[in-house]
Design a protein around this motif. Structure first.
Motif, PDB file in Angstrom:
ATOM      1  N   LEU A 172      20.164  12.913  50.254  1.00  0.00           N
ATOM      2  CA  LEU A 172      19.980  14.357  50.042  1.00  0.00           C
ATOM      3  C   LEU A 172      20.552  15.123  51.234  1.00  0.00           C
ATOM      4  O   LEU A 172      20.126  14.930  52.379  1.00  0.00           O
ATOM      5  CB  LEU A 172      18.502  14.681  49.868  1.00  0.00           C
ATOM      6  CG  LEU A 172      17.845  14.121  48.608  1.00  0.00           C
ATOM      7  CD1 LEU A 172      16.340  14.337  48.642  1.00  0.00           C
ATOM      8  CD2 LEU A 172      18.448  14.775  47.358  1.00  0.00           C
ATOM      9  N   GLY A 173      21.535  15.953  50.960  1.00  0.00           N
ATOM     10  CA  GLY A 173      22.192  16.686  52.033  1.00  0.00           C
ATOM     11  C   GLY A 173      23.366  15.944  52.634  1.00  0.00           C
ATOM     12  O   GLY A 173      24.050  16.473  53.521  1.00  0.00           O
ATOM     13  N   SER A 174      23.616  14.707  52.179  1.00  0.00           N
ATOM     14  CA  SER A 174      24.762  13.930  52.650  1.00  0.00           C
ATOM     15  C   SER A 174      25.889  13.983  51.617  1.00  0.00           C
ATOM     16  O   SER A 174      25.681  14.380  50.470  1.00  0.00           O
ATOM     17  CB  SER A 174      24.359  12.477  52.908  1.00  0.00           C
ATOM     18  OG  SER A 174      23.390  12.391  53.933  1.00  0.00           O
ATOM     19  N   SER A 175      27.052  13.552  52.003  1.00  0.00           N
ATOM     20  CA  SER A 175      28.205  13.624  51.113  1.00  0.00           C
ATOM     21  C   SER A 175      28.418  12.314  50.363  1.00  0.00           C
ATOM     22  O   SER A 175      27.980  11.243  50.795  1.00  0.00           O
ATOM     23  CB  SER A 175      29.460  13.986  51.905  1.00  0.00           C
ATOM     24  OG  SER A 175      29.659  13.079  52.973  1.00  0.00           O
ATOM     25  N   ILE A 176      29.096  12.413  49.242  1.00  0.00           N
ATOM     26  CA  ILE A 176      29.424  11.250  48.410  1.00  0.00           C
ATOM     27  C   ILE A 176      30.631  10.552  49.024  1.00  0.00           C
ATOM     28  O   ILE A 176      31.779  10.994  48.866  1.00  0.00           O
ATOM     29  CB  ILE A 176      29.745  11.669  46.964  1.00  0.00           C
ATOM     30  CG1 ILE A 176      28.636  12.550  46.384  1.00  0.00           C
ATOM     31  CG2 ILE A 176      29.966  10.443  46.090  1.00  0.00           C
ATOM     32  CD1 ILE A 176      29.002  13.202  45.070  1.00  0.00           C
TER      33      ILE A 176
END
Length: 273
Positions: A172-176
């Motif tokens: 959550l809040g991180s990038s793919i």
């Protein structure tokens, strides 16, 4: 409506302070399959430790691959590699009777990677020993935080009794990215976002509830195990859980830490159970 148990109970064992028994509540006789990413092997290790410590007849296997270095960290574990059902069963009976934990695999590579037994053999063992607790790592994610549904998924045992899906809330809040997500391109496709996009609670829920997602089509008892709870704003976790209301989860676990420091902070059970 969810009922949360956030209390902590401690007991003394061998001079060490041991966490409460909510880990044991995750277990029931039969096959407990662990899927997803972000702490599957940690969950397996803790369930084995608590189950064995409570004198339950625990056995370990996998339908994917297992890292020999991690297996070596599990106390009282004895390993056999065979595709012969009678030989494997006899080994498990002997070790359980000796208060050990049998681990049954089909083979081991030169690199120390164990290949699991097939799902049919697990189901055969379950039928023959219904009181046993068979704890199985049912797919691999190579130390990622999240896993997208992939075409080459290892099969979940058809008669699985409990399916524990693991996800690291730090997504959550991180990038793919490939660094964090097993199957990053597939995850981006399901979320309808480009690779590199930031994951919101709604996007993560979209992936987890995908028909081939974390729990696939299994009708077993479903447990969502969320690691990384201490590293994420709790409002984001609450938003995610709200978006998962229709996933038919029987238990949600929110946990801090990793390996030996992994600690259950909340055990949330559905009122209907």
């Amino acid at each position: 409506m969810r009922r949360s148990e956030s209390f902590l109970v401690f007991r003394i064992q061998g001079g060490m302070v041991v966490e409460d028994k909510r880990w044991l509540r995750l277990l029931q006789p039969g096959i407990t399959a662990i899927v997803g990413a972000g702490g599957k092997t940690t969950v397996l290790e803790r369930l084995v430790a608590y189950g064995h410590g409570a004198n339950l007849p625990v056995a370990v296997s996998t339908t994917a691959e297992a890292d020999g270095e991690r297996l070596a960290e599990i106390e009282d574990l004895d390993i056999i590699c065979t595709n012969d059902r009678e030989e494997g069963e006899a080994f498990c009976i002997e070790k359980i009777n000796a208060h050990r934990v049998p681990a049954w695999f089909s083979s081991v590579s030169e690199e120390g990677i164990y290949k699991g037994i097939d799902a049919d053999t697990l189901e055969w063992l379950r039928v023959r020993h219904p009181a046993w607790y068979l704890i199985v790592e049912a797919d691999g994610a190579h130390h990622k935080w999240l896993k997208a549904p992939l075409p080459e998924e290892a099969p979940i045992p058809q008669d699985c009794d409990t399916l524990i899906g693991v996800v690291n809330l730090q997504m959550l809040g991180s990038s793919i990215t490939d660094e964090r997500v097993a199957g990053a391109e597939q995850a981006a496709l399901i979320m309808n976002r480009p690779t590199g996009a930031i994951v919101t609670p709604a996007l993560l829920a979209k992936l987890l509830t995908h028909p081939r997602g974390l729990f696939r089509t299994s009708a077993s008892r479903r447990v969502l195990f969320c690691s990384g709870y201490n590293a994420v704003q709790h409002r984001m976790t609450e938003a995610l859980l709200d978006d998962l209301e229709d996933l038919d989860l029987q238990v949600i676990v929110l946990a801090d830490g990793y390996k030996d420091t992994c600690t259950i902070r909340q055990y949330i059970s559905q009122d209907s159970r």
